[in-house]
Design a protein around this motif. Structure first.
Motif, mmCIF file in Angstrom:
data_model
loop_
_atom_site.group_PDB
_atom_site.id
_atom_site.type_symbol
_atom_site.label_atom_id
_atom_site.label_comp_id
_atom_site.label_asym_id
_atom_site.label_seq_id
_atom_site.Cartn_x
_atom_site.Cartn_y
_atom_site.Cartn_z
ATOM 1 N N MET A 1 46.007 13.655 -11.749
ATOM 2 C CA MET A 1 45.561 12.131 -10.902
ATOM 3 C C MET A 1 46.836 11.142 -11.324
ATOM 4 S SD MET A 1 41.816 12.369 -11.096
ATOM 5 C CE MET A 1 40.984 13.418 -10.179
ATOM 6 N N SER A 2 46.863 10.687 -10.276
ATOM 7 C CA SER A 2 47.673 9.456 -9.779
ATOM 8 C C SER A 2 47.001 8.467 -10.793
ATOM 9 C CB SER A 2 48.093 8.786 -8.634
ATOM 10 O OG SER A 2 46.758 8.332 -8.304
ATOM 11 N N GLU A 3 47.992 7.564 -11.059
ATOM 12 C CA GLU A 3 47.893 5.835 -11.936
ATOM 13 C C GLU A 3 46.142 5.595 -11.539
ATOM 14 O OE1 GLU A 3 50.481 3.912 -14.249
ATOM 15 O OE2 GLU A 3 50.889 6.058 -14.846
ATOM 16 N N ARG A 4 46.248 4.786 -9.751
ATOM 17 C CA ARG A 4 45.503 4.503 -9.813
ATOM 18 C C ARG A 4 44.322 5.672 -8.528
ATOM 19 N NH1 ARG A 4 46.626 0.023 -8.135
ATOM 20 N NH2 ARG A 4 45.761 -0.534 -6.733
ATOM 21 N N THR A 5 43.138 5.952 -9.474
ATOM 22 C CA THR A 5 42.386 6.563 -9.454
ATOM 23 C C THR A 5 41.074 5.759 -9.711
ATOM 24 O OG1 THR A 5 42.136 7.254 -11.753
ATOM 25 C CG2 THR A 5 43.372 8.588 -10.209
ATOM 26 N N GLY A 6 39.752 6.078 -9.716
ATOM 27 C CA GLY A 6 38.832 5.211 -9.123
ATOM 28 C C GLY A 6 38.023 6.365 -9.842
ATOM 29 N N VAL A 7 36.367 5.895 -10.063
ATOM 30 C CA VAL A 7 35.461 6.709 -10.214
ATOM 31 C C VAL A 7 33.682 6.439 -9.323
ATOM 32 C CG1 VAL A 7 33.627 8.001 -12.279
ATOM 33 C CG2 VAL A 7 36.588 7.458 -12.559
ATOM 34 N N LEU A 8 34.096 6.835 -8.440
ATOM 35 C CA LEU A 8 32.548 6.448 -8.204
ATOM 36 C C LEU A 8 31.059 7.318 -8.871
ATOM 37 C CD1 LEU A 8 30.299 5.273 -5.736
ATOM 38 C CD2 LEU A 8 31.288 7.557 -4.835
ATOM 39 N N THR A 9 30.078 5.797 -9.513
ATOM 40 C CA THR A 9 28.526 7.213 -9.787
ATOM 41 C C THR A 9 27.667 6.864 -8.366
ATOM 42 O OG1 THR A 9 28.347 4.614 -11.036
ATOM 43 C CG2 THR A 9 30.057 6.772 -12.452
ATOM 44 N N LEU A 10 26.582 7.886 -8.445
ATOM 45 C CA LEU A 10 26.057 8.084 -8.602
ATOM 46 C C LEU A 10 24.425 8.666 -9.112
ATOM 47 C CD1 LEU A 10 27.477 10.214 -5.196
ATOM 48 C CD2 LEU A 10 26.859 7.695 -5.521
ATOM 49 N N ARG A 11 23.359 7.427 -8.745
ATOM 50 C CA ARG A 11 22.025 8.135 -9.358
ATOM 51 C C ARG A 11 21.115 8.903 -8.227
ATOM 52 N NH1 ARG A 11 19.472 3.098 -10.893
ATOM 53 N NH2 ARG A 11 20.040 2.526 -8.662
ATOM 54 N N ARG B 1 36.966 1.700 -13.199
ATOM 55 C CA ARG B 1 38.235 1.941 -13.380
ATOM 56 C C ARG B 1 38.316 2.685 -15.008
ATOM 57 N NH1 ARG B 1 39.290 2.150 -8.646
ATOM 58 N NH2 ARG B 1 38.382 0.065 -7.506
ATOM 59 N N GLY B 2 39.518 3.487 -15.040
ATOM 60 C CA GLY B 2 39.799 3.824 -16.498
ATOM 61 C C GLY B 2 39.097 4.931 -16.979
ATOM 62 N N GLY B 3 38.484 6.285 -15.970
ATOM 63 C CA GLY B 3 38.356 7.321 -16.725
ATOM 64 C C GLY B 3 36.655 7.896 -15.851
ATOM 65 N N LEU B 4 37.000 9.401 -15.588
ATOM 66 C CA LEU B 4 35.719 9.784 -15.546
ATOM 67 C C LEU B 4 34.547 10.271 -16.323
ATOM 68 C CD1 LEU B 4 34.281 12.997 -13.441
ATOM 69 C CD2 LEU B 4 33.556 12.754 -15.731
ATOM 70 N N TRP B 5 34.985 9.893 -17.815
ATOM 71 C CA TRP B 5 34.397 9.939 -19.810
ATOM 72 C C TRP B 5 34.077 8.978 -19.708
ATOM 73 C CZ3 TRP B 5 32.050 14.679 -20.942
ATOM 74 C CH2 TRP B 5 31.720 15.264 -21.030
ATOM 75 N N ARG B 6 35.011 7.611 -19.381
ATOM 76 C CA ARG B 6 34.637 6.285 -20.052
ATOM 77 C C ARG B 6 33.058 5.783 -18.777
ATOM 78 N NH1 ARG B 6 39.207 2.117 -20.343
ATOM 79 N NH2 ARG B 6 37.546 0.110 -21.036
ATOM 80 N N ALA B 7 33.373 6.012 -17.792
ATOM 81 C CA ALA B 7 32.190 5.823 -16.698
ATOM 82 C C ALA B 7 30.730 6.372 -16.850
ATOM 83 C CB ALA B 7 32.701 6.384 -15.486
ATOM 84 N N LEU B 8 30.844 7.700 -17.603
ATOM 85 C CA LEU B 8 29.657 8.503 -17.801
ATOM 86 C C LEU B 8 29.132 7.712 -19.149
ATOM 87 C CD1 LEU B 8 30.268 11.552 -17.382
ATOM 88 C CD2 LEU B 8 28.895 10.219 -15.710
ATOM 89 N N ARG B 9 30.706 7.390 -20.313
ATOM 90 C CA ARG B 9 29.416 6.327 -21.543
ATOM 91 C C ARG B 9 29.232 5.011 -20.616
ATOM 92 N NH1 ARG B 9 34.709 8.968 -23.351
ATOM 93 N NH2 ARG B 9 33.818 11.039 -24.504
ATOM 94 N N ALA B 10 29.839 4.576 -19.718
ATOM 95 C CA ALA B 10 29.211 2.763 -19.540
ATOM 96 C C ALA B 10 28.584 2.835 -18.963
ATOM 97 C CB ALA B 10 30.443 2.605 -18.349
ATOM 98 N N GLU B 11 27.801 4.339 -17.906
ATOM 99 C CA GLU B 11 26.660 3.956 -16.919
ATOM 100 C C GLU B 11 25.043 3.888 -17.791
ATOM 101 O OE1 GLU B 11 25.784 3.080 -14.503
ATOM 102 O OE2 GLU B 11 28.307 2.836 -12.985
ATOM 103 N N PRO B 12 24.326 2.757 -18.180
ATOM 104 C CA PRO B 12 22.753 3.127 -19.292
ATOM 105 C C PRO B 12 22.364 3.715 -18.664
ATOM 106 C CG PRO B 12 23.302 0.741 -17.691
ATOM 107 C CD PRO B 12 24.651 1.211 -17.068
ATOM 108 N N TRP B 13 21.608 4.479 -19.239
ATOM 109 C CA TRP B 13 20.703 5.691 -19.214
ATOM 110 C C TRP B 13 19.152 5.262 -18.117
ATOM 111 C CZ3 TRP B 13 16.306 7.333 -23.344
ATOM 112 C CH2 TRP B 13 15.903 8.547 -23.039
ATOM 113 N N GLN B 14 19.667 6.111 -17.062
ATOM 114 C CA GLN B 14 19.209 6.226 -15.675
ATOM 115 C C GLN B 14 17.976 6.593 -15.973
ATOM 116 O OE1 GLN B 14 19.739 4.191 -13.322
ATOM 117 N NE2 GLN B 14 21.403 3.362 -14.486
#
Length: 245
Positions: A1-11, A146-159
């Motif tokens: 992937m290119s450097e300019r990526t994003g991660v969308l998280t959905l509940r 921003r910062g990768g998929l696994w980082r996003a999953l660690r950042a999202e609070p427990w739902q």
């Protein structure tokens, strides 16, 4: 992937969910977590794409799902009749996940991720959790990271629901299973036929994708555990000090 990526998280939370990957005829099963084809179908509907539209940009997204509240597998029987003859059709056996909560994440080009986020906040077609009979109980949009998929999953609070979190109140941090595209993880994987190639109802097509099971750790906001206070320092007592000049 290119450097300019994003991660969308959905509940993905609701009374019932159903994410089929190998359903056939009158038996409609569900996987234990949302499928990539199901979530990408939700995103395509939010954007208003026709069923025969090109899916190559969505299919190229890296996908993962975090199991915040696994839910309970339930079974239902449905009957139907032919409208013109009134003749009974075969009984349909359908499986669902009850009281489940998941956090799904897709990673890809920043502009596409931003467009998908705008779409789920104002969808053309309302989202559903695998089947039209399974609406979400809460808004599905969580945000863009921003910062990768696994980082996003660690950042999202427990739902998970509060009652479910209280069951784990003695734990300060909770390890949550993650099922991700093998490209986003290390180690051996399993094959699952839920890579969407076409949603055209005349000829739906799905390819195989390799998935890997991992885990992330998140805080429990309802934890009653406390760190033990450090013992007080020992008193510096000198019994002969009062006798000194």
């Amino acid at each position: 992937m290119s450097e300019r990526t994003g991660v969308l998280t959905l509940r993905l939370a609701g009374p019932l969910q159903s994410w089929g990957a190998s359903s056939r005829f009158a038996r409609r099963t569900t996987e234990r977590a949302p499928t990539k084809s199901g979530v990408l179908g939700l995103l395509a509907a939010a954007q208003g794409r026709e069923r025969g539209a090109d899916l190559s940009d969505l299919a190229a997204l890296t996908f993962a799902v975090r199991l915040d509240q696994p839910g309970t597998r339930v079974r239902d029987y449905q009957t139907a009749h032919h409208g013109d003859t009134g003749k009974s059709m075969p009984v349909s056996e359908r499986f669902y996940l009850s009281d489940a909560v998941f956090v799904a994440a897709v990673e890809g080009d920043e502009s596409l991720i931003d467009a998908l986020y705008a779409a789920v906040r104002a969808p053309t077609f309302l989202p559903f959790l695998g089947r039209r009979s399974c609406p979400p109980s809460r808004p599905i949009d969580l945000g863009v990271h921003r910062g990768g998929l696994w980082r996003a999953l660690r950042a999202e609070p427990w739902q998970a629901a509060a009652w479910f979190q209280r069951r784990r109140a003695r734990e300060r941090r909770i390890a949550l299973e993650v099922i991700a595209d093998l490209a986003a993880a290390d180690g051996p994987g399993d094959a699952l036929r839920d890579q969407p190639l076409s949603f055209d109802p005349r000829h739906r097509r799905y390819g195989l994708r390799e998935v890997h099971s991992g885990a992330v750790t998140v805080a429990n906001p309802l934890s009653t555990a406390r760190r033990a206070s450090p013992p007080p320092p020992p008193l510096q007592h000198d019994p002969m000090g009062l006798l000194e000049d």
